[in-house]
Design a protein around this motif. Structure first.
Motif, PDB file in Angstrom:
ATOM      1  N   THR A 296     -57.411 -29.790 -23.182  1.00  0.00           N
ATOM      2  CA  THR A 296     -58.084 -28.867 -24.417  1.00  0.00           C
ATOM      3  C   THR A 296     -58.493 -27.636 -23.639  1.00  0.00           C
ATOM      4  N   THR A 297     -59.008 -27.743 -22.399  1.00  0.00           N
ATOM      5  CA  THR A 297     -59.918 -26.793 -21.734  1.00  0.00           C
ATOM      6  C   THR A 297     -59.301 -26.711 -20.330  1.00  0.00           C
ATOM      7  N   LEU A 298     -59.058 -25.531 -19.730  1.00  0.00           N
ATOM      8  CA  LEU A 298     -58.519 -25.380 -18.572  1.00  0.00           C
ATOM      9  C   LEU A 298     -59.404 -24.455 -17.712  1.00  0.00           C
ATOM     10  N   ILE A 299     -59.837 -25.039 -16.581  1.00  0.00           N
ATOM     11  CA  ILE A 299     -60.604 -24.067 -15.744  1.00  0.00           C
ATOM     12  C   ILE A 299     -59.754 -24.187 -14.198  1.00  0.00           C
ATOM     13  N   THR A 300     -59.397 -22.748 -13.851  1.00  0.00           N
ATOM     14  CA  THR A 300     -58.294 -22.573 -12.991  1.00  0.00           C
ATOM     15  C   THR A 300     -58.822 -21.382 -12.328  1.00  0.00           C
ATOM     16  N   ASP A 301     -57.881 -20.896 -11.511  1.00  0.00           N
ATOM     17  CA  ASP A 301     -58.083 -19.496 -10.539  1.00  0.00           C
ATOM     18  C   ASP A 301     -57.122 -18.696 -11.186  1.00  0.00           C
ATOM     19  N   ARG A 302     -57.286 -17.126 -11.184  1.00  0.00           N
ATOM     20  CA  ARG A 302     -56.301 -16.102 -11.916  1.00  0.00           C
ATOM     21  C   ARG A 302     -54.855 -16.313 -11.358  1.00  0.00           C
ATOM     22  N   ALA A 303     -54.827 -16.355 -10.342  1.00  0.00           N
ATOM     23  CA  ALA A 303     -53.279 -16.680  -9.476  1.00  0.00           C
ATOM     24  C   ALA A 303     -52.642 -17.606 -10.278  1.00  0.00           C
ATOM     25  N   SER A 304     -53.162 -19.049 -10.301  1.00  0.00           N
ATOM     26  CA  SER A 304     -52.644 -20.072 -11.075  1.00  0.00           C
ATOM     27  C   SER A 304     -52.484 -19.740 -12.736  1.00  0.00           C
ATOM     28  N   ALA A 305     -53.392 -19.156 -13.145  1.00  0.00           N
ATOM     29  CA  ALA A 305     -53.079 -18.729 -14.650  1.00  0.00           C
ATOM     30  C   ALA A 305     -51.923 -17.861 -14.929  1.00  0.00           C
ATOM     31  N   LEU A 306     -51.902 -16.780 -13.850  1.00  0.00           N
ATOM     32  CA  LEU A 306     -50.697 -15.826 -14.072  1.00  0.00           C
ATOM     33  C   LEU A 306     -49.237 -16.579 -13.646  1.00  0.00           C
TER      34      LEU A 306
END
Length: 315
Positions: A296-306
């Motif tokens: 339900t919730t993702l906490i990640t880094d920008r590079a991983s999100a992209l």
């Protein structure tokens, strides 16, 4: 006419004091014996001549459109993203940043009376360092022990429960047993059985992601190389809370009878499931877990999100 060196020094001084040290122009005038208008004129000249250069860095967080697409594509309710300095590939720095973001999430979202659940993971071990306070809530360990001292789910549960003032429910058993019979025997032990029963009360689970290609997983490290190699050959690419997944998010049950952890059917029934993971080595594993559709919730880094956004679109 070009300004002389004394005037250039004056420009640099008032510009530095005003923009770097936040000294108001009126105070600068009093300090230097100049009029407020002269100070303002020097700052304007400094900007015109290039003595003062102001740049506004574009924020590196995800755009609203990117966040909306991540939510839509993977069925997420919330996305939190950290940005690492350009070229910073230090996994310890990334784990610290993700741990800080997860701590901020917990401080703002957890309500008194909730029951938190934590699995094992090196990234999750970074959370307590940044966690200042929580409403009173009990904390349940969702997986057996794996990893070095200080980075186990047991360490995490004890630390977080001390911060929240709630009761810890711990599992003082290994994450993986030698065989199904050994796992069943361990699960029958009174303390273990009590914690397993409390897993059904968890309202918010915080989980890490293990990668199997490349291998960056406490679960993979807990079994033999031959067993791990066989699972990878069969298509395993990720794990969460001791549940295995293939590259498309399909469940792989090969280790279910040997692990001491929350069953997947019970895990996916938890109302809020927070995954904290990032880094290039976790991209494929993170995508596989999100495709399983229970986070339900993702906490990640920008590079991983992209990276997640660069994959094929889902309907």
């Amino acid at each position: 006419m070009e300004p002389g060196p004394n005037r250039l020094v004056e420009m640099a001084h008032v510009a530095r004091e005003h923009f770097i040290n936040d000294v108001p122009m009126v105070e600068l005038a009093a300090r230097t014996g100049m009029s407020r208008f002269r100070v303002a004129r020097l700052i304007a000249e400094a900007r015109d001549l290039g003595v003062l250069r102001i740049s506004v860095g574009a924020p590196q967080a995800l755009s609203r459109d990117d966040v909306a697409e991540l939510r839509r594509r993977y069925g997420l309710r919330d996305v939190r993203c950290v940005t690492m300095p350009d070229g910073d590939a230090d996994p310890r720095a990334l784990r610290a940043a993700l741990g800080r973001a997860a701590a901020e999430y917990l401080e703002t979202q957890v309500q008194a009376g909730e029951v938190l659940g934590f699995a094992s993971g090196r990234t999750l071990a970074a959370i307590p360092e940044h966690l200042r306070a929580l409403p009173q809530c009990d904390v349940v360990q969702l997986t057996g022990l794996a990893g070095p001292p200080g980075e186990t789910a047991g360490d995490l549960v004890r630390t977080v429960s001390a911060i929240s003032g709630g009761e810890p429910a711990s599992l003082y058993v290994p994450l993986v047993a030698s065989d199904a019979d050994a796992a069943a025997m361990l699960c029958r032990q009174p303390g273990v059985a009590e914690t397993l029963a409390r897993m059904g009360e968890v309202t918010r689970a915080v989980l890490a992601v293990g990668s199997w290609s490349p291998v960056v997983s406490q679960l993979a490290d807990s079994i033999s190389d031959d067993d791990a190699g066989g699972l990878i050959a069969s298509g395993v690419r990720a794990d969460v809370a001791a549940s295995l997944f293939d590259g498309s998010g399909g469940r792989v049950s090969a280790l279910d009878t040997r692990t001491i952890a929350i069953p997947f059917d019970q895990l996916r029934a938890i109302p809020e499931i927070v995954v904290v993971a990032g880094g290039a080595e976790k991209h494929a594993a993170l995508r596989a877990v999100l495709l399983a559709g229970f986070v339900t919730t993702l906490i990640t880094d920008r590079a991983s999100a992209l990276s997640l956004l660069s994959g094929p679109r889902t309907t």
